[in-house]
Design an enzyme around this catalytic site. Structure first.
Site, PDB file in Angstrom:
ATOM      1  N   HIS A 136       4.145   0.184  -9.552  1.00  0.00           N
ATOM      2  CA  HIS A 136       3.320  -0.202  -7.918  1.00  0.00           C
ATOM      3  C   HIS A 136       3.577  -1.984  -7.915  1.00  0.00           C
ATOM      4  O   HIS A 136       3.087  -2.776  -8.660  1.00  0.00           O
ATOM      5  CB  HIS A 136       1.148  -0.390  -8.488  1.00  0.00           C
ATOM      6  CG  HIS A 136       1.265   1.153  -8.393  1.00  0.00           C
ATOM      7  ND1 HIS A 136       1.003   1.454  -7.255  1.00  0.00           N
ATOM      8  CD2 HIS A 136       1.350   1.792 -10.016  1.00  0.00           C
ATOM      9  CE1 HIS A 136      -0.018   3.066  -8.102  1.00  0.00           C
ATOM     10  NE2 HIS A 136       0.291   2.846  -9.406  1.00  0.00           N
ATOM     11  N   ASP A 189       2.117   2.436  -0.392  1.00  0.00           N
ATOM     12  CA  ASP A 189       0.705   3.065  -1.303  1.00  0.00           C
ATOM     13  C   ASP A 189       0.142   3.690   0.042  1.00  0.00           C
ATOM     14  O   ASP A 189      -0.130   2.509   0.796  1.00  0.00           O
ATOM     15  CB  ASP A 189       0.563   2.654  -2.321  1.00  0.00           C
ATOM     16  CG  ASP A 189      -0.765   3.297  -2.568  1.00  0.00           C
ATOM     17  OD1 ASP A 189      -0.249   3.161  -4.260  1.00  0.00           O
ATOM     18  OD2 ASP A 189      -1.289   4.005  -2.516  1.00  0.00           O
ATOM     19  N   ILE A 190      -0.783   4.635   0.492  1.00  0.00           N
ATOM     20  CA  ILE A 190      -1.017   4.891   1.152  1.00  0.00           C
ATOM     21  C   ILE A 190      -2.576   4.652   1.366  1.00  0.00           C
ATOM     22  O   ILE A 190      -3.177   5.054   2.053  1.00  0.00           O
ATOM     23  CB  ILE A 190      -1.277   6.828   1.408  1.00  0.00           C
ATOM     24  CG1 ILE A 190      -1.217   7.606   2.488  1.00  0.00           C
ATOM     25  CG2 ILE A 190      -1.940   7.329   0.440  1.00  0.00           C
ATOM     26  CD1 ILE A 190      -0.181   6.949   3.728  1.00  0.00           C
ATOM     27  N   HIS A 212       6.540   5.962 -11.205  1.00  0.00           N
ATOM     28  CA  HIS A 212       5.750   4.313  -9.643  1.00  0.00           C
ATOM     29  C   HIS A 212       5.549   3.825 -10.711  1.00  0.00           C
ATOM     30  O   HIS A 212       4.597   3.507 -11.632  1.00  0.00           O
ATOM     31  CB  HIS A 212       5.413   5.326  -8.498  1.00  0.00           C
ATOM     32  CG  HIS A 212       3.830   5.960  -9.691  1.00  0.00           C
ATOM     33  ND1 HIS A 212       3.286   7.108  -9.805  1.00  0.00           N
ATOM     34  CD2 HIS A 212       2.557   5.324  -9.033  1.00  0.00           C
ATOM     35  CE1 HIS A 212       2.281   7.152 -10.085  1.00  0.00           C
ATOM     36  NE2 HIS A 212       1.798   6.196  -9.526  1.00  0.00           N
TER      37      HIS A 212
HETATM   38  P1  AMP Z   1      -1.057   6.224  -9.919  1.00  0.00           P
HETATM   39  O1  AMP Z   1      -1.127   7.791 -10.411  1.00  0.00           O
HETATM   40  O2  AMP Z   1      -2.811   6.354 -11.211  1.00  0.00           O
HETATM   41  O3  AMP Z   1      -0.736   5.357 -10.046  1.00  0.00           O
HETATM   42  O4  AMP Z   1      -1.812   6.174  -8.714  1.00  0.00           O
HETATM   43  C1  AMP Z   1      -1.122   7.326  -7.839  1.00  0.00           C
HETATM   44  C2  AMP Z   1      -0.845   6.215  -6.719  1.00  0.00           C
HETATM   45  O5  AMP Z   1      -0.015   7.036  -5.582  1.00  0.00           O
HETATM   46  C3  AMP Z   1      -2.337   6.099  -5.497  1.00  0.00           C
HETATM   47  O6  AMP Z   1      -2.460   4.407  -5.394  1.00  0.00           O
HETATM   48  C4  AMP Z   1      -2.236   6.658  -4.301  1.00  0.00           C
HETATM   49  O7  AMP Z   1      -3.065   6.069  -3.612  1.00  0.00           O
HETATM   50  C5  AMP Z   1      -0.204   6.770  -4.232  1.00  0.00           C
HETATM   51  N1  AMP Z   1      -0.450   7.753  -3.717  1.00  0.00           N
HETATM   52  C6  AMP Z   1      -0.852   9.016  -3.793  1.00  0.00           C
HETATM   53  N2  AMP Z   1      -0.474  10.032  -2.651  1.00  0.00           N
HETATM   54  C7  AMP Z   1       0.906   8.976  -2.069  1.00  0.00           C
HETATM   55  C8  AMP Z   1       1.523   9.560  -0.817  1.00  0.00           C
HETATM   56  N3  AMP Z   1       1.145  10.503  -0.514  1.00  0.00           N
HETATM   57  N4  AMP Z   1       1.844   8.477   0.157  1.00  0.00           N
HETATM   58  C9  AMP Z   1       2.208   6.995  -0.223  1.00  0.00           C
HETATM   59  N5  AMP Z   1       0.955   7.262  -1.770  1.00  0.00           N
HETATM   60  C10 AMP Z   1       0.235   7.698  -3.085  1.00  0.00           C
END
Ligand code: AMP
Length: 130
Positions: free
Chosen positions: A95, A29-30, A93
């Protein structure tokens, strides 16, 4: 339009990859909540986890289990926790987060990491996955 995660899978957007199969993909996660925060996704683009077909739903969890075992070897923690949110990115996704105390699973908290730290951590986790 393809989701940001489909673009990552296609190699159109960079990521810190930790594992890939023909159906699933895992990357850091970025904006990590804790060091070692990993996202596990199906390559198939579906928004809501409970809309996945049973085979993909089970396969994603077995994939996440494999990644969590590797992650635990690299990031010292009591347990690896998992969460499904999906509010920001409409592509399923899971986490995975190394946890040492209850407050570690807190999406309003983030840790700073340099690109070198992301890169070396992703490689370490990748090497620890069976
Ligand atoms: P959520 O949809 O609320 O579960 O969160 C989306 C997750 O994706 C967040 O923790 C972001 O930090 C992560 N995220 C979004 N864009 C990227 C990316 N380009 N690379 C890695 N993680 C990402």
């Amino acid at each position: 339009m393809a989701s940001i995660f489909s673009k990552i899978v296609a190699g159109e957007i960079p990521c810190y990859k930790v594992a890939e199969t023909d159906k699933f993909f895992a990357f850091l996660d970025i904006n990590p909540v804790v060091r070692g925060h990993v996202l596990c996704i199906p390559k198939q683009e579906v928004d809501y986890i409970f809309d996945l077909d049973d085979e993909t739903f089970v396969g994603l969890h077995l994939f996440a289990k494999r990644i969590a075992k590797g992650l635990k070897k690299v990031c010292s923690c009591i347990k690896v926790g998992e969460a499904v949110v999906g509010i920001d990115v409409p592509h399923v996704h899971i986490h995975l987060m190394p946890l040492n105390k209850p407050g570690d699973l807190n999406f309003s908290h983030h840790v700073e990491m340099s690109s070198d730290e992301f890169d070396s951590l992703a490689k370490e986790i990748a090497a620890a996955i069976d």
